[in-house]
Scaffold this motif. Structure first.
Motif, mmCIF file in Angstrom:
data_model
loop_
_atom_site.group_PDB
_atom_site.id
_atom_site.type_symbol
_atom_site.label_atom_id
_atom_site.label_comp_id
_atom_site.label_asym_id
_atom_site.label_seq_id
_atom_site.Cartn_x
_atom_site.Cartn_y
_atom_site.Cartn_z
ATOM 1 N N LYS A 69 -14.401 5.339 -14.577
ATOM 2 C CA LYS A 69 -14.077 6.652 -14.015
ATOM 3 C C LYS A 69 -13.946 6.606 -12.492
ATOM 4 O O LYS A 69 -13.631 7.603 -11.859
ATOM 5 C CB LYS A 69 -15.179 7.659 -14.374
ATOM 6 N N HIS A 70 -14.245 5.455 -11.901
ATOM 7 C CA HIS A 70 -14.227 5.347 -10.449
ATOM 8 C C HIS A 70 -12.880 4.832 -9.964
ATOM 9 O O HIS A 70 -12.366 3.847 -10.512
ATOM 10 C CB HIS A 70 -15.327 4.396 -9.966
ATOM 11 N N SER A 71 -12.339 5.501 -8.958
ATOM 12 C CA SER A 71 -11.104 4.971 -8.375
ATOM 13 C C SER A 71 -11.089 5.180 -6.874
ATOM 14 O O SER A 71 -11.666 6.146 -6.358
ATOM 15 C CB SER A 71 -9.874 5.598 -9.039
ATOM 16 N N PHE A 72 -10.463 4.250 -6.189
ATOM 17 C CA PHE A 72 -10.367 4.296 -4.731
ATOM 18 C C PHE A 72 -8.905 4.176 -4.321
ATOM 19 O O PHE A 72 -8.160 3.392 -4.929
ATOM 20 C CB PHE A 72 -11.152 3.137 -4.093
ATOM 21 N N LEU A 73 -8.554 4.929 -3.285
ATOM 22 C CA LEU A 73 -7.219 4.816 -2.727
ATOM 23 C C LEU A 73 -7.287 3.823 -1.570
ATOM 24 O O LEU A 73 -8.159 3.945 -0.702
ATOM 25 C CB LEU A 73 -6.767 6.189 -2.212
ATOM 26 N N VAL A 74 -6.388 2.853 -1.555
ATOM 27 C CA VAL A 74 -6.346 1.888 -0.442
ATOM 28 C C VAL A 74 -5.021 2.062 0.290
ATOM 29 O O VAL A 74 -3.954 1.894 -0.297
ATOM 30 C CB VAL A 74 -6.483 0.439 -0.965
ATOM 31 N N GLU A 75 -5.119 2.430 1.573
ATOM 32 C CA GLU A 75 -3.897 2.699 2.341
ATOM 33 C C GLU A 75 -3.466 1.519 3.196
ATOM 34 O O GLU A 75 -2.328 1.478 3.662
ATOM 35 C CB GLU A 75 -4.104 3.936 3.214
ATOM 36 N N LYS A 76 -4.416 0.573 3.443
ATOM 37 C CA LYS A 76 -4.082 -0.622 4.239
ATOM 38 C C LYS A 76 -4.750 -1.828 3.608
ATOM 39 O O LYS A 76 -5.902 -1.727 3.169
ATOM 40 C CB LYS A 76 -4.609 -0.475 5.675
ATOM 41 N N PHE A 77 -4.037 -2.967 3.625
ATOM 42 C CA PHE A 77 -4.623 -4.182 3.062
ATOM 43 C C PHE A 77 -5.380 -4.926 4.162
ATOM 44 O O PHE A 77 -5.069 -6.071 4.482
ATOM 45 C CB PHE A 77 -3.536 -5.073 2.455
ATOM 46 N N ILE A 114 -18.853 -4.947 -2.334
ATOM 47 C CA ILE A 114 -17.828 -4.877 -1.276
ATOM 48 C C ILE A 114 -16.555 -5.615 -1.708
ATOM 49 O O ILE A 114 -16.625 -6.707 -2.276
ATOM 50 C CB ILE A 114 -18.385 -5.505 0.021
ATOM 51 N N ILE A 115 -15.415 -4.975 -1.421
ATOM 52 C CA ILE A 115 -14.126 -5.623 -1.720
ATOM 53 C C ILE A 115 -13.454 -5.992 -0.400
ATOM 54 O O ILE A 115 -13.344 -5.147 0.505
ATOM 55 C CB ILE A 115 -13.210 -4.680 -2.529
ATOM 56 N N ASN A 116 -13.005 -7.246 -0.297
ATOM 57 C CA ASN A 116 -12.240 -7.694 0.861
ATOM 58 C C ASN A 116 -10.777 -7.307 0.628
ATOM 59 O O ASN A 116 -10.090 -7.918 -0.199
ATOM 60 C CB ASN A 116 -12.410 -9.211 1.009
ATOM 61 N N PRO A 125 0.825 -1.204 0.000
ATOM 62 C CA PRO A 125 0.000 0.000 0.000
ATOM 63 C C PRO A 125 0.869 1.268 0.000
ATOM 64 O O PRO A 125 2.011 1.183 0.471
ATOM 65 C CB PRO A 125 -0.807 -0.109 1.305
ATOM 66 N N PRO A 126 0.394 2.405 -0.500
ATOM 67 C CA PRO A 126 -0.951 2.618 -1.041
ATOM 68 C C PRO A 126 -1.077 2.142 -2.486
ATOM 69 O O PRO A 126 -0.123 2.203 -3.240
ATOM 70 C CB PRO A 126 -1.082 4.151 -0.983
ATOM 71 N N VAL A 127 -2.304 1.666 -2.810
ATOM 72 C CA VAL A 127 -2.607 1.300 -4.194
ATOM 73 C C VAL A 127 -3.923 1.988 -4.589
ATOM 74 O O VAL A 127 -4.683 2.447 -3.738
ATOM 75 C CB VAL A 127 -2.751 -0.231 -4.396
ATOM 76 N N VAL A 128 -4.140 2.029 -5.895
ATOM 77 C CA VAL A 128 -5.379 2.603 -6.411
ATOM 78 C C VAL A 128 -6.168 1.479 -7.082
ATOM 79 O O VAL A 128 -5.605 0.676 -7.836
ATOM 80 C CB VAL A 128 -5.066 3.739 -7.422
ATOM 81 N N LEU A 129 -7.457 1.409 -6.770
ATOM 82 C CA LEU A 129 -8.339 0.442 -7.429
ATOM 83 C C LEU A 129 -9.179 1.205 -8.444
ATOM 84 O O LEU A 129 -9.859 2.173 -8.090
ATOM 85 C CB LEU A 129 -9.241 -0.251 -6.402
#
Ligand SMILES: C[S@@+](CC[C@H](N)C(=O)[O-])C[C@H]1O[C@@H](n2cnc3c(N)ncnc32)[C@H](O)[C@@H]1O
Length: 247
Positions: free
Chosen positions: A12-20, A30-32, A4-8
């Motif tokens: 046009k939709h994107s999410f920042l993920v800071e922790k797995f 929902i994404i696990n 992390p961090p990664v972008v999903l």
């Protein structure tokens, strides 16, 4: 293996993920997030509804979309102009006032790999948000100072290659900025309004800056539809930029 961090990304939709860890609720399901631990960049991750998101590394192009916001940040089109018109080299000493969200400071730091960005913000709560953004972007060459740049600057001993002002007291700070710049250094002032922009322009001339230019960068997007392509703008006006050189 990715970190992390990664972008999903999905369209046009994107999410920042800071922790797995934990779950991410999207409008596609929902994404696990623990599943990210066994993935690679370019792989996909599925929501519980079977919708797939692409996994990408967090890059500078994502700063504008994913930084936490406080004060209105400068847009990439204007940041690009400041970098190009001041001929930023990657070993510069830069003063950025005020920090706000830290958008400009982050891009300056990224392109100033071997140098340093000193960024000054008078509101501690804004400085805290900016600090989190710099951490997210893994930028180690940003030196944050909390205080009013008009007083903080009295303690500066080194000469700067570039000073950028995006703050209320810009006109008043111009004579100090001139003193703090090294010969051939640039001052860039960003302002959303025309009247202060004129005052900035005239003050920079009065202070002996050369090659002073004031301008606005307008971005016109293209909308590609089946019937044809046409221009449109999401945001027409952002701010005016005045740039001058100390000689
Ligand atoms: C428009 S924001 C800057 C946004 C920033 N350039 C960015 O891209 O994220 C202006 C900031 O300047 C700060 N500010 C205003 N006057 C200041 C001063 N004299 N010294 C330090 N910061 C100041 C404000 O608190 C505000 O956060």
């Amino acid at each position: 293996m990715i970190k992390p961090p990664v972008v999903l990304l999905k369209g046009k939709h994107s999410f920042l993920v800071e922790k797995f860890e934990g779950q991410l609720h999207t409008h596609h399901g929902i994404i696990n997030l623990e599943e990210l631990r066994n993935k690679n960049y370019g792989d996909e991750i599925e929501t519980h509804l079977g919708v797939r998101y692409k996994i990408l590394p967090f890059k500078p192009a994502d700063f504008f979309k994913h930084f936490k916001r406080s004060a209105t940040p400068i847009m990439p089109k204007d940041i690009g102009a400041i970098i190009a018109y001041t001929g930023l080299s990657p070993d510069s000493l830069i003063l950025d006032a005020g920090t706000g969200t830290g958008m400009l400071a982050a891009y300056l730091a990224y392109f100033n790999k071997y140098g340093e960005v000193v960024t000054v913000e008078k509101r501690p709560e804004f400085a805290k948000i900016a600090r989190e953004n710099f951490k997210l972007a893994k930028l180690k060459n940003v030196h944050q100072i909390i205080g009013d740049v008009r007083f903080v600057a009295e303690g500066f001993k080194k000469e700067f290659d570039l000073i950028v002002l995006d703050m209320k007291d810009d006109v008043e700070f111009i004579p100090t900025a001139k003193k703090l710049l090294r010969i051939s250094g640039y001052l860039a002032v960003y302002n959303p309004y025309i009247e202060p922009t004129r005052r900035v322009y005239e003050t920079m001339l009065k202070e002996g800056f050369r090659e002073v230019e004031s301008f606005e960068i307008i971005r016109i997007d293209l909308e590609h539809k089946r019937i044809g392509t046409r221009p449109f703008t999401r945001v027409w006006h952002t701010g005016f930029i005045v740039i001058g050189r100390k000689v």
